[in-house]
Design a protein around this motif. Structure first.
Motif, PDB file in Angstrom:
ATOM      1  N   GLY A 118     -11.260  10.585   7.586  1.00  0.00           N
ATOM      2  CA  GLY A 118     -12.353   9.781   7.047  1.00  0.00           C
ATOM      3  C   GLY A 118     -11.960   8.346   6.764  1.00  0.00           C
ATOM      4  O   GLY A 118     -12.817   7.508   6.470  1.00  0.00           O
ATOM      5  N   GLU A 119     -10.649   8.034   6.823  1.00  0.00           N
ATOM      6  CA  GLU A 119     -10.172   6.658   6.679  1.00  0.00           C
ATOM      7  C   GLU A 119      -9.630   6.179   8.024  1.00  0.00           C
ATOM      8  O   GLU A 119      -9.490   6.954   8.969  1.00  0.00           O
ATOM      9  N   ARG A 120      -9.321   4.925   8.078  1.00  0.00           N
ATOM     10  CA  ARG A 120      -8.730   4.361   9.291  1.00  0.00           C
ATOM     11  C   ARG A 120      -7.213   4.535   9.220  1.00  0.00           C
ATOM     12  O   ARG A 120      -6.603   4.387   8.159  1.00  0.00           O
ATOM     13  N   THR A 121      -6.610   4.854  10.342  1.00  0.00           N
ATOM     14  CA  THR A 121      -5.155   4.997  10.433  1.00  0.00           C
ATOM     15  C   THR A 121      -4.592   3.764  11.115  1.00  0.00           C
ATOM     16  O   THR A 121      -4.968   3.449  12.256  1.00  0.00           O
ATOM     17  N   ILE A 122      -3.695   3.062  10.436  1.00  0.00           N
ATOM     18  CA  ILE A 122      -3.171   1.786  10.914  1.00  0.00           C
ATOM     19  C   ILE A 122      -1.682   1.937  11.218  1.00  0.00           C
ATOM     20  O   ILE A 122      -0.905   2.421  10.386  1.00  0.00           O
ATOM     21  N   LEU A 123      -1.314   1.511  12.417  1.00  0.00           N
ATOM     22  CA  LEU A 123       0.076   1.508  12.864  1.00  0.00           C
ATOM     23  C   LEU A 123       0.644   0.105  12.660  1.00  0.00           C
ATOM     24  O   LEU A 123       0.069  -0.874  13.144  1.00  0.00           O
ATOM     25  N   HIS A 124       1.767   0.013  11.953  1.00  0.00           N
ATOM     26  CA  HIS A 124       2.371  -1.284  11.614  1.00  0.00           C
ATOM     27  C   HIS A 124       3.773  -1.410  12.229  1.00  0.00           C
ATOM     28  O   HIS A 124       4.552  -0.448  12.214  1.00  0.00           O
ATOM     29  N   PHE A 125       4.065  -2.610  12.685  1.00  0.00           N
ATOM     30  CA  PHE A 125       5.406  -2.970  13.136  1.00  0.00           C
ATOM     31  C   PHE A 125       5.866  -4.182  12.334  1.00  0.00           C
ATOM     32  O   PHE A 125       5.181  -5.211  12.305  1.00  0.00           O
ATOM     33  N   GLY A 126       7.038  -4.064  11.681  1.00  0.00           N
ATOM     34  CA  GLY A 126       7.557  -5.202  10.933  1.00  0.00           C
ATOM     35  C   GLY A 126       7.969  -6.350  11.830  1.00  0.00           C
ATOM     36  O   GLY A 126       7.651  -7.510  11.556  1.00  0.00           O
ATOM     37  N   ALA A 127       8.673  -6.048  12.908  1.00  0.00           N
ATOM     38  CA  ALA A 127       9.062  -7.060  13.901  1.00  0.00           C
ATOM     39  C   ALA A 127       9.652  -6.353  15.110  1.00  0.00           C
ATOM     40  O   ALA A 127      10.408  -5.384  14.977  1.00  0.00           O
ATOM     41  N   VAL A 128       9.311  -6.869  16.285  1.00  0.00           N
ATOM     42  CA  VAL A 128       9.824  -6.351  17.560  1.00  0.00           C
ATOM     43  C   VAL A 128      10.175  -7.551  18.419  1.00  0.00           C
ATOM     44  O   VAL A 128       9.333  -8.425  18.650  1.00  0.00           O
ATOM     45  N   HIS A 129      11.405  -7.572  18.901  1.00  0.00           N
ATOM     46  CA  HIS A 129      11.799  -8.691  19.768  1.00  0.00           C
ATOM     47  C   HIS A 129      11.794  -8.217  21.234  1.00  0.00           C
ATOM     48  O   HIS A 129      12.535  -7.317  21.584  1.00  0.00           O
ATOM     49  N   HIS A 130      10.944  -8.767  22.122  1.00  0.00           N
ATOM     50  CA  HIS A 130      10.185  -9.982  21.876  1.00  0.00           C
ATOM     51  C   HIS A 130       8.697  -9.727  22.160  1.00  0.00           C
ATOM     52  O   HIS A 130       7.850 -10.128  21.397  1.00  0.00           O
ATOM     53  N   HIS A 131       8.398  -9.066  23.292  1.00  0.00           N
ATOM     54  CA  HIS A 131       7.005  -8.775  23.652  1.00  0.00           C
ATOM     55  C   HIS A 131       6.811  -7.269  23.631  1.00  0.00           C
ATOM     56  O   HIS A 131       7.498  -6.535  24.335  1.00  0.00           O
ATOM     57  N   ALA A 132       5.867  -6.811  22.817  1.00  0.00           N
ATOM     58  CA  ALA A 132       5.624  -5.377  22.670  1.00  0.00           C
ATOM     59  C   ALA A 132       4.256  -5.009  23.234  1.00  0.00           C
ATOM     60  O   ALA A 132       3.261  -5.697  22.987  1.00  0.00           O
ATOM     61  N   THR A 133       4.229  -3.915  23.985  1.00  0.00           N
ATOM     62  CA  THR A 133       2.984  -3.303  24.453  1.00  0.00           C
ATOM     63  C   THR A 133       2.967  -1.874  23.940  1.00  0.00           C
ATOM     64  O   THR A 133       3.918  -1.125  24.156  1.00  0.00           O
ATOM     65  N   VAL A 134       1.898  -1.503  23.247  1.00  0.00           N
ATOM     66  CA  VAL A 134       1.860  -0.236  22.518  1.00  0.00           C
ATOM     67  C   VAL A 134       0.691   0.609  23.014  1.00  0.00           C
ATOM     68  O   VAL A 134      -0.447   0.126  23.078  1.00  0.00           O
ATOM     69  N   TRP A 135       1.006   1.873  23.361  1.00  0.00           N
ATOM     70  CA  TRP A 135      -0.028   2.825  23.772  1.00  0.00           C
ATOM     71  C   TRP A 135      -0.010   4.030  22.831  1.00  0.00           C
ATOM     72  O   TRP A 135       1.050   4.444  22.360  1.00  0.00           O
ATOM     73  N   VAL A 136      -1.187   4.595  22.587  1.00  0.00           N
ATOM     74  CA  VAL A 136      -1.308   5.857  21.872  1.00  0.00           C
ATOM     75  C   VAL A 136      -2.142   6.792  22.735  1.00  0.00           C
ATOM     76  O   VAL A 136      -3.280   6.450  23.119  1.00  0.00           O
TER      77      VAL A 136
ATOM     78  N   ARG B  50       0.844  -1.192   0.000  1.00  0.00           N
ATOM     79  CA  ARG B  50       0.000   0.000   0.000  1.00  0.00           C
ATOM     80  C   ARG B  50       0.885   1.249   0.000  1.00  0.00           C
ATOM     81  O   ARG B  50       0.618   2.219   0.695  1.00  0.00           O
ATOM     82  N   SER B  51       1.951   1.220  -0.775  1.00  0.00           N
ATOM     83  CA  SER B  51       2.994   2.244  -0.674  1.00  0.00           C
ATOM     84  C   SER B  51       2.631   3.573  -1.325  1.00  0.00           C
ATOM     85  O   SER B  51       3.406   4.529  -1.224  1.00  0.00           O
TER      86      SER B  51
ATOM     87  N   GLU C  48      -0.223   3.711   7.702  1.00  0.00           N
ATOM     88  CA  GLU C  48      -0.852   3.776   6.394  1.00  0.00           C
ATOM     89  C   GLU C  48      -2.364   3.846   6.575  1.00  0.00           C
ATOM     90  O   GLU C  48      -2.908   3.363   7.582  1.00  0.00           O
ATOM     91  N   PRO C  49      -3.049   4.463   5.630  1.00  0.00           N
ATOM     92  CA  PRO C  49      -4.513   4.542   5.723  1.00  0.00           C
ATOM     93  C   PRO C  49      -5.168   3.373   4.997  1.00  0.00           C
ATOM     94  O   PRO C  49      -4.592   2.791   4.081  1.00  0.00           O
TER      95      PRO C  49
END
Length: 642
Positions: A74-92, A15-16, A167-168
């Motif tokens: 008007g679109e959805r905003t998506i946060l992507h992570f390619g890879a995180v070692h090892h356990h990720a907790t994400v806040w916005v 979706r580049s 990406e939207p």
């Protein structure tokens, strides 16, 4: 600073046209709310490219500000992570966005409703990277306490180690896109999960539209152009489902394994492979650039290899993209655990299933791997039915998800249920090396010695109890020898010719492409420079056609002792893996003397010995073969001493 790793990270699900790269400097804390440092994402915190170089840090926090582009409203905003070692907790903005366990697979979060009215927010990521990694998939990352294989493990790669991006997408979107060639190689099978209607376009080739999407459809390709090592042609595929558009690609190729032969598009393919563990001197698991990923594949090709075994690591998808584009075959396998527990096995099975789901559309992948040398199985598959069951389950997880590629269940030792029978054998005695290789390939005796420690040699077996690999394709999965570069080159030449001697052997994997930290067994140095291998040229050793010299060498610089004053006879065979017969000439040169002999080599076979009568002269005997047009197709050398 310039944005590191600026290229779009997911070329197989693209979706580049609209995206925001979040790589670069983030705030970094070794303790909660103490953001006194910066770190460069996406480099692991142990390694210099991150700017942190923090070792044995079990937990850390990342922080940065987000801003959604105005035209995404008007679109959805998506946060992507390619890879995180090892356990990720994400806040916005203080609200939990997502948690993810496992250091090698991508994950995402819809953060639209967590951003403020202006589309901005504070992103905080906590990463837990256990120092004791034995019970989680971690591959060659060093653990504390140590794995049983600590002697060949390296500095860990903790934290965010692949690209982070926004990406939207519309509320109804494409969540899955799998592309596979049809069995007849005359079209592409498209499987997607998403809304209707669906439009599939292969630009310049075909368009199909569906008001009600059936889930899977085939797009025929007139006059199909196949993907191969020599012509790595791929077809781009543009899929629109509802209001969402995703781009992907794949190639038309088929892998078959039967009758002792691995074939690609019906052509017998001898595996001339190399082990690649996916480490870089300043970035650990993370390549410094997209060009570095491409360059590693080009270096493998320059050394004569046609396949790379990416060893117990799910590599950055950009590396697979370049393998697809450059025409390099790939053996892909998941990262290993270090101990056998129900939880460790479950984690391994999750990443194994995720590997096939993430990477199955790549035409370069021709072999899937499961376990490696019983790692994560306490090195005791033959003696424990529960561990045999674990190997069998891993095989079937892959086989059920993708029946189009061969699967290696437990590379190197104790096969339980597998499509390819491989074996790992290291031995620096050329005589016993040749004898055991001959026995492993040509007899039913599948036992061989494995040095597990300085004073500990165990006898391993190719087969677990009840397994019969007689009718399976067989190949070497790892080999190599020598402590210095000159010794490595010498063993490379002589050991590889022994593997090429036996027509039943379907190929090999040399260990390895480049040095890593203390492990100095690569064809190249850790920073990818060439080595002095004592005059041995890797591309000659791993060529499509090679010369096999029928002598048992003594040591580097002294392959063969010549008798004083008498001529000697040196037998030479030709191993030819070209598609057409080789009608040419064998040439030799020793000092002032030289000579020739005719060559008649059949495809995928080894000739009878061609006996060369030579003067008893000390020096380097040069041997080379030419085809009918006079082009050199094979080279080797033998050092004669008096």
């Amino acid at each position: 600073m310039n944005t590191p790793r600026p290229e779009y990270p997911r070329p197989h699900f693209d979706r580049s046209e609209r995206w925001v790269n979040l790589n670069g400097e983030w705030e970094f804390a070794r303790k909660a709310d103490r953001f006194t440092e910066t770190i460069v994402v996406p480099f692991p915190w142990e390694h210099p490219d991150s700017g942190v170089s923090a070792h044995w840090l079990p937990t850390a926090w990342y922080r940065r500000q987000l801003q959604r582009p105005e035209d995404w409203a008007g679109e959805r905003t998506i946060l992507h992570f390619g890879a995180v070692h090892h356990h990720a907790t994400v806040w916005v903005n203080g609200d939990l966005a997502v948690e993810h366990d496992g250091g090698y697979l991508p994950f995402e979060a819809d953060i639209t409703d967590l951003l403020d009215a202006t589309g901005s927010g504070e992103l905080v990521v906590r990463v837990d990277a256990p120092t004791d990694k034995r019970f989680i998939p971690h591959g060659k990352q060093r653990s504390l306490p140590a794995d049983d294989y600590d002697g060949c493990a390296f500095t860990p790669s903790s934290g965010i180690w692949q690209t982070v991006w926004l990406e939207p997408r519309p509320a109804a979107y494409i969540s899955r896109l799998d592309l596979r060639p049809t069995d007849a190689l005359d079209g592409i099978e498209v499987t997607l999960t998403g809304p209707s209607p669906v439009r599939i376009e292969i630009p310049g080739v075909a368009v199909q539209e569906y008001d009600d999407w059936p889930g899977t459809a085939t797009v025929p390709i007139p006059q199909p152009r196949l993907w191969s090592v020599d012509d790595p042609h791929v077809y781009d595929v543009v899929v629109t489902a509802g209001e969402d558009t995703v781009r992907g690609y794949t190639g038309l190729r088929k892998v078959e394994w039967h009758g002792g032969t691995l074939a690609v598009n019906g052509v017998p393919t001898y595996v001339r492979g190399v082990l690649d563990q996916g480490f870089w001197p300043t970035g650990g698991h993370t390549a410094p650039s997209d060009e570095a990923l491409r360059r590693d594949l080009e270096l493998a090709r320059a050394a004569g290899f046609n396949l790379v075994r990416k060893h117990i690591k799910l590599e950055d998808p950009r590396w697979l993209y370049w393998a697809d584009r450059l025409g390099m075959l790939v053996w892909a396998e998941p990262p290993s655990t270090g101990r056998f527990t129900p939880e460790a096995v479950a984690a391994f099975e999750d990443v194994t299933a995720g590997m096939v789901a993430r990477d199955g559309s790549h035409p370069s992948i021709v072999i899937w791997g499961g376990y490696n040398e019983e790692w994560g199985l306490d090195w005791d598959v033959p003696g424990d039915p529960a561990k045999q069951d674990a190997v069998r389950r891993a095989y079937r997880i892959i086989r059920d998800a993708d029946p189009t590629r061969p699967v290696v269940d437990n590379s190197g030792w104790a096969h339980v249920e597998t499509d390819l029978v491989d074996w790992h054998y290291y031995d620096e005695n050329v005589g016993s090396w040749a004898a055991i290789v001959d026995r492993l390939i040509n007899t039913a005796d599948g036992r061989f010695p494995v040095r597990l420690g300085p004073e500990f040699v165990a006898e391993k077996a190719i087969a677990a109890p009840g397994f019969d690999g007689t009718d399976k394709v067989q190949l070497n999965g790892e080999y190599g020898g020598g402590s210095t570069s000159v010794e490595r080159g010498w063993h490379l030449r002589w050991q590889t010719q022994e593997l090429r001697r036996h027509p039943r052997n379907a190929g090999y994997i040399y260990t390895e492409l480049y040095d890593i930290e203390h492990e100095t067994v690569g064809v190249y140095t850790y920073d990818r420079r060439t080595k002095d291998l004592g005059g041995v040229v890797p591309s000659d050793v791993h060529a499509e056609t090679v010369l096999i010299v029928d002598v048992t060498p003594d040591r580097p610089g002294r392959d063969l002792v010549v008798p004083t004053g008498r001529s000697i006879v040196v037998p030479v065979r030709v191993s030819h893996h070209g598609r057409d017969p080789l009608l040419g000439t064998l040439h030799w040169s020793l000092g002032d003397a030289s000579g020739t002999a005719p060559v008649d080599a059949k495809p995928f076979a080894v000739t009878d010995a061609i006996e060369l009568t030579l003067p008893a002269t000390a020096g380097r005997l040069l041997l080379w073969a030419t085809d009918a047009a006079g082009a050199v197709v094979a080279r080797t050398a033998v050092d004669l001493a008096d």
